[in-house]
Structure formats: structure tokens, C-alpha cells
Design a protein around this motif. Structure first.
Motif, short mmCIF file in Angstrom:
data_model
loop_
_atom_site.label_atom_id
_atom_site.label_comp_id
_atom_site.label_asym_id
_atom_site.label_seq_id
_atom_site.Cartn_x
_atom_site.Cartn_y
_atom_site.Cartn_z
N HIS A 21 0.54 -1.23 0.00
CA HIS A 21 -0.13 -0.05 0.14
C HIS A 21 0.88 1.08 -0.08
O HIS A 21 0.37 2.41 -0.15
N ALA A 44 4.80 6.69 -3.26
CA ALA A 44 3.55 6.14 -3.78
C ALA A 44 2.85 5.35 -2.86
O ALA A 44 3.18 4.82 -1.89
N TRP A 45 1.38 5.78 -2.95
CA TRP A 45 0.57 5.10 -1.96
C TRP A 45 -0.62 4.93 -2.70
O TRP A 45 -1.45 5.39 -3.54
N ASP A 46 -1.41 3.88 -1.97
CA ASP A 46 -2.77 3.59 -2.37
C ASP A 46 -3.53 3.13 -1.04
O ASP A 46 -3.33 1.98 -0.76
N LEU A 47 -4.45 3.97 -0.44
CA LEU A 47 -5.12 3.62 0.58
C LEU A 47 -6.71 3.95 0.28
O LEU A 47 -7.40 4.12 1.28
N ARG A 48 -7.00 3.48 -0.78
CA ARG A 48 -8.46 3.72 -1.19
C ARG A 48 -9.14 2.65 -0.36
O ARG A 48 -8.66 1.31 -0.25
N GLY A 88 -6.34 8.23 -0.04
CA GLY A 88 -6.53 7.89 -1.38
C GLY A 88 -5.41 7.34 -2.24
O GLY A 88 -4.76 6.51 -1.56
N CYS A 89 -4.98 7.68 -3.32
CA CYS A 89 -3.88 7.20 -3.99
C CYS A 89 -3.18 8.43 -4.64
O CYS A 89 -3.66 9.35 -5.02
N GLY A 90 -1.81 8.04 -4.77
CA GLY A 90 -1.06 9.22 -5.30
C GLY A 90 0.65 8.92 -5.44
O GLY A 90 0.86 7.86 -4.76
N HIS A 91 1.13 9.80 -5.76
CA HIS A 91 2.81 9.64 -5.87
C HIS A 91 3.56 11.10 -5.85
O HIS A 91 2.94 11.85 -6.33
#
Length: 280
Positions: A21, A44-48, A88-91
Motif C-alpha cells: 500500500h 507512492a501510496w494506495d489507501l483507497r 486515497g492514492c498518489g505519488h
């Protein structure tokens, strides 16, 4: 100090998110830029579908070029705790300049950028638009290639010898936990106090006293994270404090809680991570 504690001494107060994540990658610069760039970094992260996560750091005495969400910003030396909430997600793509190296790209004192985040075009010119139009792809390789192409346009013909000397002094401060005063630095290096203060102002962006205090707090955080020290008077004395009360005051001002409370927070986080791993 053991390698375990040394590897943790990066100023990250609550390391890590769940694998898969959150990605934090560092890449070395191309050889021709190595005298001025410490490394590229990519987050980068994806916490949706998951709760937002805060990350807090005690930043090092470095300038960063950061590209995110259609903006390119220069971050000066951040003297307070830096906290960022990820959702959310982003980088994000970033360049961490070597200590004392940024005047190669901008003649004004680096201290003018302290505690500021400014549009990179104000310092590096309109060529910065190459970093945001079109938007960067979400890979470390894409960010590194475009950032290095921009910085090559700004490179000086030679490396500044005084910048290298100051970087060497800062490295020595970071590596030697027994350095707790500016007088020690002057004695060990033969530098005059006045010249050291003046050149740190211009090249580094923070005073020698601040750099020493920041690295000693990094040391405290690393020792508490590794379990090699307890949050007591012995730790305060080890870091050059005359009494525990002043150490607690400085630690709480920057970290946000006392050393004892921070150690307890680390314990709870470790338990939570262990519980989550066991439930997989």
C-alpha cells in the motif's frame, strides 16, 4: 551505536505502511550529478478503502525539489517537524540535494528558503515547466530522467570546494554522537566560529548549533526505535544535555510527545503490526 539503530536514524518518526500500500524508493543520481544530488526519492501510496495515514519526520539539513500534482516546489531546510497525511492514492517525485550543494543552482543564501516551500520557477526559471507539462508518469525512472535533464541545464562548470568542506563537516556531525557543541566542531576542524556560522547560513540553510541539535535528536529517535536506550536521564546525558528536563522539552517540541510517551507509542505500533501480520 549498532547498525540497526544507525539505519533507523533517518528522522522518520513512525516508519512504514502496510507492504503493498506504500512505496518509498530511493535511487542514486547519474554520476555527472552525484556531486550535487544525494539521491532521488519516489513515494507512492494506495489507501483507497482504508483510513488516511499520517507520516511525520524530523527533516535533515537538505534542500529538496519536489514534483506532485502538477506543481514543482523547492523545499528549504525544514526546522520543525514535518507531517503529511496520505489519503486515497498518489505519488511524489523528489530530489534531495547534497548538504551545502544548492548554491550551485542559486546564488542567494540557502537560509532564505528555510521553513519555506516555493514555486521552483522562482529559483530555477521557467524550464521547471518541463517537470509538470505533460504530467510525470508514476514511476521512479520517469521522474529521475526529467529532473536530471532540467538540473543539467543549471550545473556550474566546477564543484565548489567550500561546499564540499561544509558537507564534510555536517557528515562528521551526523556520524559522531559525541559532538554536542559548536565549540567542539571548531576545535576539531580549525574553523573559526564566525566563518562557520556565516557559511552555514549561506550554504547549508541552518546554523551549526541547529544541525548538531537535529542530528542528536535523530540519534535519540533511532535509539528508542531500536530499543537500545530507555527514555531516561542516561539518554539525555549521552546526547549532550546537562539535564533530562531540557532534553524532554526539546524532544517534545519536535516529536510531539515526551521520550517516554514516544517509546510507548512505538511499542503499541509494533504490537499492532505483529497482530496484523499474524492475522494474514
Amino acid at each position: 551505536m549498532t547498525e540497526q539503530a544507525r539505519s533507523a536514524a533517518r528522522g522518520i518518526l513512525h516508519p512504514g505502511l502496510a507492504p503493498g500500500h506504500f512505496v518509498h524508493e530511493q535511487r542514486p543520481p547519474s554520476p555527472d550529478l552525484a556531486p550535487w544530488i544525494e539521491h532521488h526519492w519516489f513515494v507512492a501510496w494506495d489507501l483507497r478503502g482504508r483510513a488516511p495515514r499520517s507520516q511525520a519526520t524530523l527533516p535533515h539539513p537538505n534542500v529538496h525539489l519536489v514534483v506532485e500534482g502538477g506543481e514543482a516546489l523547492l523545499w528549504g531546510v525544514q526546522r520543525a517537524r514535518f507531517t503529511r497525511t496520505l489519503a486515497g492514492c498518489g505519488h511524489v517525485h523528489g530530489v534531495k540535494f547534497r548538504v551545502a550543494a544548492f548554491p550551485a543552482f542559486h546564488a542567494s543564501p540557502v537560509s532564505e528558503l528555510a521553513d519555506r516551500q516555493v514555486d521552483a520557477r522562482q529559483v530555477l526559471g521557467d524550464e521547471v515547466l518541463r517537470l509538470i507539462e505533460p504530467p510525470m508518469g508514476g514511476t521512479p525512472e520517469a521522474g529521475q530522467e526529467r529532473m536530471e535533464a532540467l538540473l543539467r541545464l543549471k550545473l556550474p562548470p566546477t564543484v565548489d570546494g567550500r561546499a564540499e568542506r561544509l558537507a564534510e563537516i555536517v557528515r562528521a556531525i551526523g556520524a559522531d554522537p559525541t559532538i554536542t557543541t559548536v565549540d567542539q566542531v571548531c576545535w576539531a576542524t580549525g574553523e573559526s566560529l564566525r566563518r562557520l556560522q556565516r557559511d552555514f547560513h549561506h550554504y547549508v540553510g541552518a546554523s551549526p548549533k541547529w544541525v548538531i541539535a537535529r542530528y542528536r535528536l535523530h540519534e535519540a529517535v533511532a535509539l528508542l526505535q531500536s530499543g537500545e536506550a530507555r527514555p531516561d536521564a542516561d539518554l539525555a546525558q549521552r546526547l549532550g544535555y546537562f539535564d533530562q528536563a531540557h532534553f524532554i522539552r526539546d524532544f517534545r517540541r519536535l516529536v510531539g510527545e515526551t521520550p517516554g510517551a514516544y517509546a510507548e507509542t512505538l511499542r503499541r505500533e509494533a504490537e499492532a503490526i505483529g497482530t496484523a501480520a499474524g492475522s494474514r
